[in-house]
Design an enzyme around this catalytic site. Structure first.
Site, mmCIF file in Angstrom:
data_model
loop_
_atom_site.group_PDB
_atom_site.id
_atom_site.type_symbol
_atom_site.label_atom_id
_atom_site.label_comp_id
_atom_site.label_asym_id
_atom_site.label_seq_id
_atom_site.Cartn_x
_atom_site.Cartn_y
_atom_site.Cartn_z
ATOM 1 C CG ASP A 184 54.735 78.849 -9.676
ATOM 2 O OD1 ASP A 184 54.922 78.154 -8.662
ATOM 3 O OD2 ASP A 184 53.867 79.741 -9.738
ATOM 4 C CD GLU A 227 53.577 72.471 -6.715
ATOM 5 O OE1 GLU A 227 54.231 73.254 -6.018
ATOM 6 O OE2 GLU A 227 52.999 72.803 -7.780
ATOM 7 C CG ASP A 252 52.238 80.400 -3.535
ATOM 8 O OD1 ASP A 252 53.348 80.846 -3.860
ATOM 9 O OD2 ASP A 252 51.454 79.850 -4.335
#
Length: 666
Positions: free
Chosen positions: A389, A392, A456
């Site tokens: 995950d 960023e 998401d």
């Protein structure tokens, strides 16, 4: 092929493969340079980036010198264009001019795609797309109340251009591609129909050029440039991966899926390392080692699953919570990014808990994370896959061991993160068998990350953040080298009363079955939302579509082989096979699954019919009715359980496709 220079009006033009890529004259200069004055703010992965450029110069004159083109302002050289075989380098001669706007030529009616993984628009025409990896936002539509609320509570609403995975690569319907070979902040601006503009926050920019006779070859070239994929393993495509996060009870809940007849290939428990409760919802405990309290005897339970042909998947990200044991280990060993003005670790607020950021510009830190966490804590206890995950969040004011400026390193961070994960697989000889999947990316991530997921999405049908964005994400990322994409089946983000409906859960199953990997997710607020085992109806629905997904495994294996050989993605925009049909250039709510299967998912709430475009010059057979439809646009019945799906009767897999009807009607 090489870039060629020739006169044009009172200026010049550059041609590549017989096509004009750039023109410059006194009326339409090809370049603007300026001095930048940036303002950058980050809050929990959401960025506000502004600039106040000054001292702009628009060079109009030019001359050739030493094989390069000098651009002149008031008779003096201010910029240089250097030509290579298949590249163009643009440089401001005064390094204080650190903003470039390079205008590439566009023909009337030309369509552009690219920009990495875009959620809202497949065709870029008419919009600006900043190239900056970040949280995409919740809502992503400034006209909605949800986006407004999220903007007011942490800059978190997002916009149509926000993406986890930007890539400064532009493809056009002249079957040209332009790639900015840099990780700095940039913008692809396709607002003006007469030109494609790249805005670059640097004094120099190198553009790589690609040309082909058609889109398939162009996509293949880009796949080679950024990294051809490996084939997905049989287990990943041979059934559904069921996402559950209820500690040891997840194993018991999995039995209900199996008893309902689901084709199960994996159990994904992202809470394997523990949880923490926050106002956002149930979050994970970011210390990447198994929680004995939550998952007692995990290695033995994984082994028992494996004996039944089921893999176990987990979760990791490149940050360590300050209240975890691994954070202290990383701190002592120098593996964390530092503050600019001290040796203290740089901490990032991830929403009610702080984390240290791994410094992946440091070789020792990459090796430590790969071996200490991904190998010893995960692969070595039997974990066969994980969500890798984030990636960023690199702040722009950290100090990196390599000395690299964080503004330049920020976009590169997802690629470094992918390399660390891939390195762990290589260290244990598991490439091509174990699978990690990522949402973040940038140029080159496809050479290391075996599988994307679309991020998401909100648990709804909204235009810019709901189920339909999954299709756009797969199609856009596939054009720039990424062969395999999938999504959180059921959606993820549930905030401010936005919760899953039965209809959404059912429609998402229909979509997920026609992706290379089918994986469910409980979402950020599992207790507030429906789950696939919340009712016999939903469980039966998930089980049925998991069987469809498993049934298509031989075809998906064929698509994997194609991806390895040609770089073509599994899910494809229709124009990739029918480039002569220009009406397909902007079509983004249906896709070709390989060349032989056409899928038109229902992504509008309440819809029971939808318009479907069938390309080419041969009939397409409707899977559920067996009726042949002529090429063209049709209004097709689409009740829940029967999304419009068609196949080519001449396909070598026609019998396999026809048999899907028997699974769905059971």
């Amino acid at each position: 092929m090489q870039v060629q220079f020739s006169p044009f009006k009172d200026g010049f033009q550059l041609d590549f493969a017989g096509q004009t890529v750039l023109r410059h004259d006194s009326q339409c200069p090809a370049l603007v340079i300026a001095r930048g004055d940036p303002s950058i703010e980050m809050y929990r992965g959401n960025f506000r980036i502004e600039d106040a450029p000054c001292d702009s110069i628009i060079p109009t004159g030019w001359r050739v010198e030493d094989g390069a083109v000098l651009l002149l302002h008031e008779g003096a050289p201010v910029a240089r264009l250097a030509l290579d075989q298949a590249a163009l380098t643009v440089q401001a001669l005064d390094p204080a001019f650190d903003r470039l706007w390079v205008h590439f030529h566009a023909e009337p009616g030309e369509t552009a795609w690219g920009g990495g993984e875009q959620m809202s628009y497949l065709a870029l025409n008419g919009c600006r797309f900043p190239m900056w990896t970040s949280e995409p936002g919740v809502g992503r539509d400034k006209t909605t109340e949800l986006t407004r609320i999220m903007d007011e509570t942490g800059m978190a609403g997002g916009d149509y251009w926000n993406t986890n995975y930007p890539q400064p690569t532009l493809l056009t319907s002249r079957w040209l591609a332009i790639h900015l070979d840099a990780s700095v902040y940039s913008v692809i601006d396709a607002v003006d129909p007469s030109r494609w503009t790249f805005e670059i926050w640097a004094e120099q920019a190198r553009f790589e050029l690609f040309a082909a006779d058609g889109p398939q070859d162009l996509v293949g070239q880009l796949s080679l440039r950024f990294g051809r994929p490996r084939a997905l393993p049989d287990w990943a495509i041979g059934g559904a991966i069921v996402g559950l996060k209820q500690g040891g009870k997840s194993f018991e809940r999995l039995e209900a899926f199996i008893d309902a007849g689901a084709a199960v290939s994996g159990l994904w428990c992202e809470d394997w390392a523990g949880i923490r409760e926050t106002s956002f919802g149930r979050r994970l405990f970011w210390d990447w080692q198994r929680s004995e309290a939550r998952y007692p005897d995990l290695p033995a339970r994984i082994k028992a699953l494996n004996e039944r042909g089921i893999r176990f998947l987990a979760y990791a990200n490149p940050y360590l919570a300050v209240d975890g044991l691994l954070y202290q280990e990383a701190l002592v060993s120098g593996h964390l990014c530092r503050k600019l003005d001290s040796d203290e670790p740089y901490l990032v607020d991830f929403g009610e808990f702080d984390c240290g950021v791994l410094d992946f510009t440091r070789e020792e830190s990459c090796a430590w994370f790969a071996e200490r966490i991904l190998c010893r804590e995960m692969l070595d206890i039997g974990i066969d896959g994980w969500m890798a995950d984030f990636g960023e969040y690199l702040p722009t004011d950290v100090r990196l061991a390599s000395g690299m400026d964080a503004m330049e390193a920020h976009n590169l961070w997802p690629v470094l993160w992918a390399q660390v994960n891939d390195r762990a697989l290589a260290m244990r000889g598991r490439q091509g068998d174990a699978v990690f999947f990522m949402r973040a990316g940038f140029s080159g991530v496809s050479g290391h990350c075996p599988l994307l997921w679309a991020g998401d999405q909100s648990v709804d049908f909204t235009r810019h953040d709901g189920i339909g964005t999954v299709i756009t994400a797969a199609l856009s990322s596939g054009l720039v080298g990424n062969a395999y994409s999938h999504s959180d089946c059921g959606g993820y983000t549930s905030l401010h009363g936005n919760i899953r409906s039965v209809e959404l859960m059912q429609r998402w199953c229909e979509l997920a079955a026609f992706a290379p990997v089918m994986r469910s997710h409980e979402g950020n607020r599992p207790d507030d939302n429906l789950q696939y085992d919340s009712s016999p109806e939903l469980l039966a629905n998930f089980a049925m579509w998991s069987r469809v997904h498993a049934h298509l495994a031989p075809y998906v294996r064929h698509l994997c082989d194609e991806a390895v050989a040609t770089g073509l993605p599994a899910q494809r925009p229709l124009f990739l096979h029918y480039p002569e049909e220009t009406s397909l250039f902007t079509l983004q709510d249906q896709f070709l699954y390989g060349a032989d299967l056409l899928v038109a998912p229902v992504v509008e709430e309440g819809a029971t019919r939808r318009r479907v475009t069938l390309p080419g010059d041969r009939p397409w057979r409707h899977v559920w009715s067996g009726v042949d439809y002529a090429p063209g646009t049709h209004d097709i019945a689409a009740p829940i359980g029967h999304p419009p799906v068609f196949y080519r009767t001449e396909s070598a897999f026609a019998d396999l496709f026809a048999q899907m009807g028997g699974i769905v009607t059971q």
